[in-house]
Design an enzyme around this catalytic site. Structure first.
Site, PDB file in Angstrom:
ATOM      1  N   HIS A 172       0.814  -1.224   0.000  1.00 40.13           N
ATOM      2  CA  HIS A 172       0.000   0.000   0.000  1.00 40.13           C
ATOM      3  C   HIS A 172       0.841   1.264   0.000  1.00 40.13           C
ATOM      4  O   HIS A 172       0.334   2.347  -0.293  1.00 40.13           O
ATOM      5  CB  HIS A 172      -0.937   0.004   1.209  1.00 40.13           C
ATOM      6  CG  HIS A 172      -2.032  -1.014   1.106  1.00 40.13           C
ATOM      7  ND1 HIS A 172      -3.339  -0.666   0.847  1.00 40.13           N
ATOM      8  CD2 HIS A 172      -2.019  -2.364   1.204  1.00 40.13           C
ATOM      9  CE1 HIS A 172      -4.085  -1.768   0.798  1.00 40.13           C
ATOM     10  NE2 HIS A 172      -3.303  -2.814   1.018  1.00 40.13           N
ATOM     11  N   ASP A 383       3.517   9.622  -0.780  1.00 40.49           N
ATOM     12  CA  ASP A 383       2.311   8.882  -0.387  1.00 40.49           C
ATOM     13  C   ASP A 383       2.049   7.805  -1.433  1.00 40.49           C
ATOM     14  O   ASP A 383       2.090   8.097  -2.638  1.00 40.49           O
ATOM     15  CB  ASP A 383       1.112   9.859  -0.351  1.00 40.49           C
ATOM     16  CG  ASP A 383       0.077   9.478   0.699  1.00 40.49           C
ATOM     17  OD1 ASP A 383      -0.027   8.279   1.019  1.00 40.49           O
ATOM     18  OD2 ASP A 383      -0.625  10.383   1.182  1.00 40.49           O
TER      19      ASP A 383
HETATM   20  C1  GDG Z   1      -2.004   4.021   3.291  1.00 38.35           C
HETATM   21  C2  GDG Z   1      -1.006   4.682   2.337  1.00 38.35           C
HETATM   22  C3  GDG Z   1      -2.717   4.562   0.530  1.00 38.35           C
HETATM   23  C4  GDG Z   1      -8.556   9.926   8.035  1.00 38.35           C
HETATM   24  N1  GDG Z   1      -9.022  10.596   9.108  1.00 38.35           N
HETATM   25  C5  GDG Z   1     -10.276  10.148   9.319  1.00 38.35           C
HETATM   26  C6  GDG Z   1     -10.580   9.172   8.351  1.00 38.35           C
HETATM   27  N2  GDG Z   1      -9.507   9.058   7.589  1.00 38.35           N
HETATM   28  C7  GDG Z   1      -9.442   8.120   6.448  1.00 38.35           C
HETATM   29  C8  GDG Z   1      -9.475   8.857   5.134  1.00 38.35           C
HETATM   30  C9  GDG Z   1      -8.858   7.823   4.218  1.00 38.35           C
HETATM   31  C10 GDG Z   1      -7.873   7.111   5.137  1.00 38.35           C
HETATM   32  O1  GDG Z   1      -8.225   7.421   6.474  1.00 38.35           O
HETATM   33  C11 GDG Z   1      -6.458   7.594   4.902  1.00 38.35           C
HETATM   34  O2  GDG Z   1      -6.016   7.033   3.693  1.00 38.35           O
HETATM   35  P1  GDG Z   1      -4.811   7.657   2.885  1.00 38.35           P
HETATM   36  O3  GDG Z   1      -4.725   6.962   1.581  1.00 38.35           O
HETATM   37  O4  GDG Z   1      -5.032   9.127   2.745  1.00 38.35           O
HETATM   38  O5  GDG Z   1      -3.506   7.459   3.761  1.00 38.35           O
HETATM   39  P2  GDG Z   1      -2.853   6.294   4.735  1.00 38.35           P
HETATM   40  O6  GDG Z   1      -3.605   6.148   5.994  1.00 38.35           O
HETATM   41  O7  GDG Z   1      -1.438   6.741   4.906  1.00 38.35           O
HETATM   42  O8  GDG Z   1      -2.942   4.920   3.888  1.00 38.35           O
HETATM   43  C12 GDG Z   1      -1.738   5.481   1.282  1.00 38.35           C
HETATM   44  C13 GDG Z   1      -3.591   3.788   1.502  1.00 38.35           C
HETATM   45  O9  GDG Z   1      -2.806   3.107   2.484  1.00 38.35           O
HETATM   46  C14 GDG Z   1      -4.449   2.744   0.776  1.00 38.35           C
HETATM   47  O10 GDG Z   1      -3.673   1.889   0.019  1.00 38.35           O
HETATM   48  O11 GDG Z   1      -3.542   5.367  -0.286  1.00 38.35           O
HETATM   49  O12 GDG Z   1      -0.813   6.025   0.359  1.00 38.35           O
HETATM   50  O13 GDG Z   1      -0.101   5.529   3.059  1.00 38.35           O
HETATM   51  O14 GDG Z   1      -9.795   6.876   3.788  1.00 38.35           O
HETATM   52  O15 GDG Z   1     -10.789   9.199   4.830  1.00 38.35           O
HETATM   53  N3  GDG Z   1     -11.769   8.535   8.254  1.00 38.35           N
HETATM   54  C15 GDG Z   1     -12.717   8.862   9.168  1.00 38.35           C
HETATM   55  N4  GDG Z   1     -12.481   9.784  10.164  1.00 38.35           N
HETATM   56  C16 GDG Z   1     -11.291  10.447  10.262  1.00 38.35           C
HETATM   57  O16 GDG Z   1     -11.120  11.289  11.152  1.00 38.35           O
HETATM   58  N5  GDG Z   1     -13.899   8.264   9.106  1.00 38.35           N
END
Ligand code: GDG
Length: 487
Positions: A172, A383
């Site tokens: 990921h 990212d």
């Molecule tokens: C890893 C990789 C890759 C965040 N705060 C809240 C909340 N979130 C949710 C967001 C989003 C998720 O968390 C974060 O996903 P990201 O992709 O932005 O980043 P990582 O956590 O670093 O994820 C990344 C991912 O894996 C998938 O393969 O894209 O590059 O680093 O869904 O919405 N959700 C809620 N409340 C919050 O306060 N409900």
């Protein structure tokens, strides 16, 4: 939801097994005492749920806290197998090797990675536990899908026990360039571990290319196109490494955003902010890879220069993350000092230019925030994908709002309608924010429409189907013809 039981006593009859560091449920305290499991809905479980149900699948993972193994249980119709981590393993495996060695190393050493032999030993031990559980669950010839950097040794460990199963692995996070990866004292073991799989999926082509180079340089293997030839005791295998950019449940999120209560909440948010002329929004786990400090610096300078006009507000959600890891504690302090400085310098009675929220919110509130924004700022230094950018786009059924997006995200390869930036270039970042904030409604709509099309057509269900179809295909047919051999 059935009671946790003894996983080892279960027959090996699951045709589809997901192995991820975490279960798709959280253990929470019940009001009247005791504990229960609550679903922690994420993109991955949404995508894999139908496959799990069809195949009578199992999901193997850790519950998220130290203590005894929950074992096997049913939750929301899914068969889950919870594994234990001891206190020491949480420290050495999870907080140590995963989050203070691999995470910074794989994100271009934004923070210095730490290398400790004791952490590595815990990584090997925990990976073996996951591989063992997968070997016990999988039916003959089953498909096993292993997820992410915490479990890179599982494919090889599983193959050593069960060479009848088809093994996929998805990374990921980014896979770094070889000059960085080469720092890892256990680089050879990690590459060998991954090569136990039949198919290795990465977010971007560049990640797959970096991995293929690591195969050549770290373990001296020969690659041809996207395949690596691996000599196992049982014969020669071909392993494929390719890009499968992950996505979101776009239709589900659009549906939430269209709900009356969510739209009403979006209007309330703008009212509560004092009906500002413009709302900028950042939503990130509080992580040093996300570029929050660079973003705040650019915003502070724009306020100083008055380039965004009066009554502009930045809402920054920074959800708590890895709070026991030192680099995250330091980052939190730096962010909070910076926010305080900006508000102190540019705020007035009744007006704060930054609304900083160190909290987690329900999905509906996130959708309302996305809808309330004029400009979304997604500025990571590195990212793998960044799902927030795609969620913002999926939410904007009104085709309003603009997106400023870092070039160093996987999402930048797909979302051509964004204002792309190099977040290290503060002047460039400021200019992109101003352009996004002042785009004409027609230009903003055109850009948003193209991004929405992309996210709608490439959702998480398609991602899972693409990966699993490729994994189940015969290896020979997945090899691109005419590619040169490189060794
Ligand atoms: C890893 C990789 C890759 C965040 N705060 C809240 C909340 N979130 C949710 C967001 C989003 C998720 O968390 C974060 O996903 P990201 O992709 O932005 O980043 P990582 O956590 O670093 O994820 C990344 C991912 O894996 C998938 O393969 O894209 O590059 O680093 O869904 O919405 N959700 C809620 N409340 C919050 O306060 N409900």
């Amino acid at each position: 939801m059935s009671k946790p039981g003894d996983a080892a006593a279960e027959p090996a009859d699951r045709n589809f097994v997901v192995v991820a560091s975490r279960l798709p449920v959280d253990r929470v305290d019940r009001l009247g005492g005791g504990q229960e499991w609550r679903p922690s809905p994420g993109g991955l479980v949404t995508a894999l749920e139908p496959v799990m149900r069809d195949a009578g699948g199992a999901w193997i993972g850790w519950s998220g806290d130290a203590g005894p193994a929950p074992g096997a249980f049913e939750a929301d119709g899914l068969h889950l197998v919870g594994l234990a981590l001891s206190e020491a393993e949480v420290r050495y495996f999870y907080e140590g090797f995963c989050n203070a060695t691999l995470w910074p190393l794989y994100h271009d050493v934004i923070a210095p990675p730490q290398f400790h032999r004791r952490w590595w030993e815990a990584y090997v031990t925990v990976n073996r536990r996951f591989a063992q559980a997968a070997a016990e669950q999988a039916a003959p010839g089953a498909t096993v899908w292993v997820h992410d950097y915490q479990l890179q040794l599982v494919p090889r460990m599983l193959r050593e026990q069960r060479d009848d199963v088809r093994i996929g692995f998805f990374n990921h996070i980014p896979f770094p360039g070889y000059e960085i990866f080469a720092q890892l004292p256990w680089r050879g073991q990690v590459v060998e571990g991954l090569l136990g799989a039949d198919l290795l999926g990465f977010q971007r082509r560049a990640d797959a290319t970096n991995f293929l180079r690591a195969c050549r340089r770290a373990v001296g293997l020969t690659t041809k196109g996207s395949t690596v030839r691996v000599d196992d005791p049982g014969g020669t295998r071909e392993v494929q490494a390719a890009a499968f950019p992950i996505s979101i449940d776009a239709a589900g999120l659009t549906e939430i955003a269209r709900r009356d209560d969510v739209r009403k909440r979006a209007r309330e948010i703008r009212q509560a902010l004092g009906e500002p002329a413009m709302v900028l929004l950042g939503v990130d786990r509080l992580d040093y890879t996300k570029g929050i400090l660079h973003r705040l610096r650019a915003y502070g300078e724009l306020l100083h220069e008055g380039r965004l006009g009066p009554r502009v507000v930045l809402v920054q959600v920074a959800s708590p993350s890895r709070e026991r890891v030192e680099a995250y504690r330091t980052l939190r302090d730096e962010v909070e000092v910076t926010v305080g400085r900006i508000n102190g310098q540019y705020g007035e009675v009744g007006y704060s230019p930054v609304h900083y929220l160190h909290q987690s919110y329900p999905r509906e509130e996130m959708a309302a925030l996305y809808l309330a924004a004029d400009v979304m700022l997604v500025t990571p230094l590195r990212d793998g994908m960044n799902l927030v950018a795609k969620e913002y786009v999926a939410t904007r059924y009104d085709e309003g709002g603009t997106l400023v997006l870092s070039e160093f995200t996987g999402a930048a390869d797909e979302l051509a309608g964004a204002f792309l930036v190099n977040p290290h270039d503060i002047e460039g970042l400021k200019n992109a924010i101003v352009r996004a904030a002042t785009a004409s409604p027609a230009e903003a709509r055109r850009r948003m429409r193209s991004m929405r099309r992309r996210v709608r057509e490439h959702d998480v269900a398609r991602w899972a189907a693409d990966f699993l179809d490729t994994l189940r295909r015969e290896p020979s047919s997945s090899q691109p013809a005419g590619e040169p051999e490189i060794s």
